[in-house]
Design a protein around this motif. Structure first.
Motif, mmCIF file in Angstrom:
data_model
loop_
_atom_site.group_PDB
_atom_site.id
_atom_site.type_symbol
_atom_site.label_atom_id
_atom_site.label_comp_id
_atom_site.label_asym_id
_atom_site.label_seq_id
_atom_site.Cartn_x
_atom_site.Cartn_y
_atom_site.Cartn_z
ATOM 1 N N GLU A 84 0.833 -1.198 0.000
ATOM 2 C CA GLU A 84 0.000 0.000 0.000
ATOM 3 C C GLU A 84 0.869 1.249 0.000
ATOM 4 O OE1 GLU A 84 -3.253 2.213 2.894
ATOM 5 O OE2 GLU A 84 -3.053 0.039 3.018
ATOM 6 N N CYS A 107 -1.160 -3.556 -5.813
ATOM 7 C CA CYS A 107 -1.023 -2.748 -4.609
ATOM 8 C C CYS A 107 -2.242 -1.840 -4.469
ATOM 9 C CB CYS A 107 0.246 -1.902 -4.645
ATOM 10 S SG CYS A 107 0.194 -0.579 -5.860
ATOM 11 N N VAL A 108 -2.356 -1.208 -3.335
ATOM 12 C CA VAL A 108 -3.402 -0.222 -3.082
ATOM 13 C C VAL A 108 -2.710 1.139 -3.000
ATOM 14 C CG1 VAL A 108 -5.133 0.572 -1.428
ATOM 15 C CG2 VAL A 108 -4.803 -1.873 -1.800
ATOM 16 N N ARG A 110 -3.649 5.004 -2.113
ATOM 17 C CA ARG A 110 -4.665 5.898 -1.551
ATOM 18 C C ARG A 110 -4.116 7.323 -1.551
ATOM 19 N NH1 ARG A 110 -8.251 2.377 1.229
ATOM 20 N NH2 ARG A 110 -7.274 0.406 1.749
#
Length: 115
Positions: A84, A107-108, A110
């Protein structure tokens, strides 16, 4: 008999004060521990265009990378635990000579954090 009740009442009040103090100490301990744990999370990288540095570890906002490219480099390393990336508000551009970012594994990402 009233003296015993008063004495027990004072002890009870002292006990409540001691419990409140103990609770504050425990909360302070865990709050500090949580902050430290967040700063050593090997699976998340943090990016801040303003105030970050690519020589940092990227493992918390206080030690964030300055560029998204650096966080993706950490993600793309072989056997990397990073899954992440959290990005503070800002403008992030690919490295010079490139028109895009390379993301080679799931993956993340944000964004929009204040950092």
């Amino acid at each position: 008999m009233s003296r015993i009740i008063c004495s027990l009442g004072s002890m009870w009040q002292s006990g409540v004060r001691a419990c409140k103090l103990l609770l504050l100490v425990v909360i302070a301990f865990f709050a500090n521990g949580a902050a430290s744990a967040q700063c050593t999370n090997p699976t998340v990288r943090f990016v801040r265009a303003d105030g970050g540095s690519n020589s940092n570890s990227g493992q918390c906002w206080e030690d964030a990378y300055a560029t998204l490219a650096k966080a993706l480099e950490a993600l793309n390393e072989e056997n990397s635990p990073v899954v992440e990336i959290r990005i503070a508000q800002g403008t992030y551009k690919p490295p010079s000579g490139s028109q895009s970012f390379l993301i080679s594994k799931a993956c993340v990402i944000r964004g929009g954090y204040e950092g």
